[in-house]
Scaffold this motif. Structure first.
Motif, PDB file in Angstrom:
ATOM      1  N   GLN A 219      -3.268   4.470  -2.996  1.00 27.10           N
ATOM      2  CA  GLN A 219      -4.471   5.130  -2.490  1.00 27.10           C
ATOM      3  C   GLN A 219      -4.269   6.637  -2.593  1.00 27.10           C
ATOM      4  OE1 GLN A 219      -7.527   3.854  -1.237  1.00 27.10           O
ATOM      5  NE2 GLN A 219      -8.087   6.010  -1.360  1.00 27.10           N
TER       6      GLN A 219
ATOM      7  N   THR B 165      -1.581  -1.529  -3.912  1.00 24.95           N
ATOM      8  CA  THR B 165      -2.540  -0.448  -4.090  1.00 24.95           C
ATOM      9  C   THR B 165      -1.859   0.904  -3.911  1.00 24.95           C
ATOM     10  OG1 THR B 165      -4.357  -1.812  -3.265  1.00 24.95           O
ATOM     11  CG2 THR B 165      -4.669   0.567  -3.157  1.00 24.95           C
TER      12      THR B 165
ATOM     13  N   SER C 219       4.051  -2.832  -9.622  1.00 17.42           N
ATOM     14  CA  SER C 219       3.100  -2.813  -8.522  1.00 17.42           C
ATOM     15  C   SER C 219       2.142  -3.986  -8.626  1.00 17.42           C
ATOM     16  CB  SER C 219       2.289  -1.516  -8.501  1.00 17.42           C
ATOM     17  OG  SER C 219       1.347  -1.543  -7.435  1.00 17.42           O
TER      18      SER C 219
ATOM     19  N   LEU D  67       0.832  -1.200   0.000  1.00 18.57           N
ATOM     20  CA  LEU D  67       0.000   0.000   0.000  1.00 18.57           C
ATOM     21  C   LEU D  67       0.867   1.250   0.000  1.00 18.57           C
ATOM     22  CD1 LEU D  67      -2.811   1.389   0.328  1.00 18.57           C
ATOM     23  CD2 LEU D  67      -2.490   1.157   2.800  1.00 18.57           C
TER      24      LEU D  67
ATOM     25  N   ALA E 270      -2.905  -5.293  -8.846  1.00 16.61           N
ATOM     26  CA  ALA E 270      -2.569  -3.873  -8.706  1.00 16.61           C
ATOM     27  C   ALA E 270      -3.824  -3.025  -8.845  1.00 16.61           C
ATOM     28  CB  ALA E 270      -1.546  -3.465  -9.758  1.00 16.61           C
ATOM     29  N   SER E 271      -3.916  -1.976  -8.010  1.00 11.75           N
ATOM     30  CA  SER E 271      -5.033  -1.049  -8.130  1.00 11.75           C
ATOM     31  C   SER E 271      -4.585   0.355  -7.742  1.00 11.75           C
ATOM     32  CB  SER E 271      -6.218  -1.490  -7.266  1.00 11.75           C
ATOM     33  OG  SER E 271      -5.903  -1.402  -5.898  1.00 11.75           O
ATOM     34  N   ILE E 272      -5.263   1.320  -8.334  1.00 12.62           N
ATOM     35  CA  ILE E 272      -5.061   2.724  -8.008  1.00 12.62           C
ATOM     36  C   ILE E 272      -6.443   3.245  -7.657  1.00 12.62           C
ATOM     37  CG2 ILE E 272      -4.240   4.953  -8.797  1.00 12.62           C
ATOM     38  CD1 ILE E 272      -2.586   3.344 -10.922  1.00 12.62           C
ATOM     39  N   THR E 273      -6.617   3.692  -6.421  1.00 17.39           N
ATOM     40  CA  THR E 273      -7.945   4.035  -5.939  1.00 17.39           C
ATOM     41  C   THR E 273      -7.999   5.452  -5.398  1.00 17.39           C
ATOM     42  OG1 THR E 273      -7.541   3.225  -3.697  1.00 17.39           O
ATOM     43  CG2 THR E 273      -8.375   1.634  -5.287  1.00 17.39           C
TER      44      THR E 273
ATOM     45  N   TYR F 126      -9.295   2.964 -10.163  1.00 22.65           N
ATOM     46  CA  TYR F 126     -10.577   3.382  -9.611  1.00 22.65           C
ATOM     47  C   TYR F 126     -10.540   4.847  -9.233  1.00 22.65           C
ATOM     48  CZ  TYR F 126     -11.428  -1.641  -9.144  1.00 22.65           C
ATOM     49  OH  TYR F 126     -11.577  -2.979  -9.385  1.00 22.65           O
TER      50      TYR F 126
END
Length: 186
Positions: free
Chosen positions: A38, A36, A33, A16, A58-61, A91
């Protein structure tokens, strides 16, 4: 961009990364990545390296309208690359102002939060897919040519094509399951 802190070496994220309110950062040295990013209020994450990889998970929020992700060319890296090797998600708002999204993975953009994906220049390449999820407004604008090479572009919501040509090649295709408004002049 000018005034933004830059990570000039490799930056790998396996868990994170929290980007604090009113901050910008540029990942200029590449990396990977599976975790996440954030984004808090009024934040910007720039991908400006020769290659940054989003792998499976992998995420981008960020909440609606509070964070933005950019693929943005600069003087030292005129063609930045965001490589997707597995199932990855963005996201938050996403601006593609050049460079390319590439790879064999699936990149989902948006959720049910009324987000925006602006594609003003650059290429989407590779055997994977870019998925515009429901409640994501997809804007294709600007005079620059946009290239879709081999990759599938799938729209599930609202797309508006108002500027520039889209070059589709090597088996690439656009699949529309939402609304696709074409307002571009010849």
């Amino acid at each position: 961009t000018a005034g933004s802190p830059v990570v000039s070496g490799t930056f790998n994220n396996n868990n994170l990364v929290n980007l604090a309110t009113n901050r910008e950062i540029s990942l200029g040295g590449g990396g990977n990545s599976s975790g996440t990013f954030q984004l808090a209020g009024n934040t910007v994450l720039y991908f400006q390296s020769t290659q940054y990889t989003l792998s499976t998970g992998a995420s981008i929020t960020g909440d609606v309208g509070i964070g933005t992700v950019h693929i943005l060319p600069n003087m030292s890296v005129p063609n930045p690359e965001l490589r997707v090797t597995g199932d990855a998600s963005i996201y938050t708002n996403f601006n593609m102002q050049g460079g390319k999204v590439t790879g064999a993975g699936s990149l989902s953009i948006g959720t049910d939060n009324n987000l925006t994906f602006d594609w003003t220049a650059g290429a989407m390449e590779g055997s994977g897919e870019t998925v515009i999820e429901p409640s994501t407004n997809f804007n294709i604008s600007g005079a620059a040519v946009k290239t879709l090479n081999q990759r599938r572009l799938i729209n599930f919501w609202q797309a508006t094509w108002s500027g520039g040509n889209i070059e589709v090649s090597n088996g690439a295709r656009i699949e529309n399951s939402g609304i696709f408004d074409i307002t571009v002049d010849a």
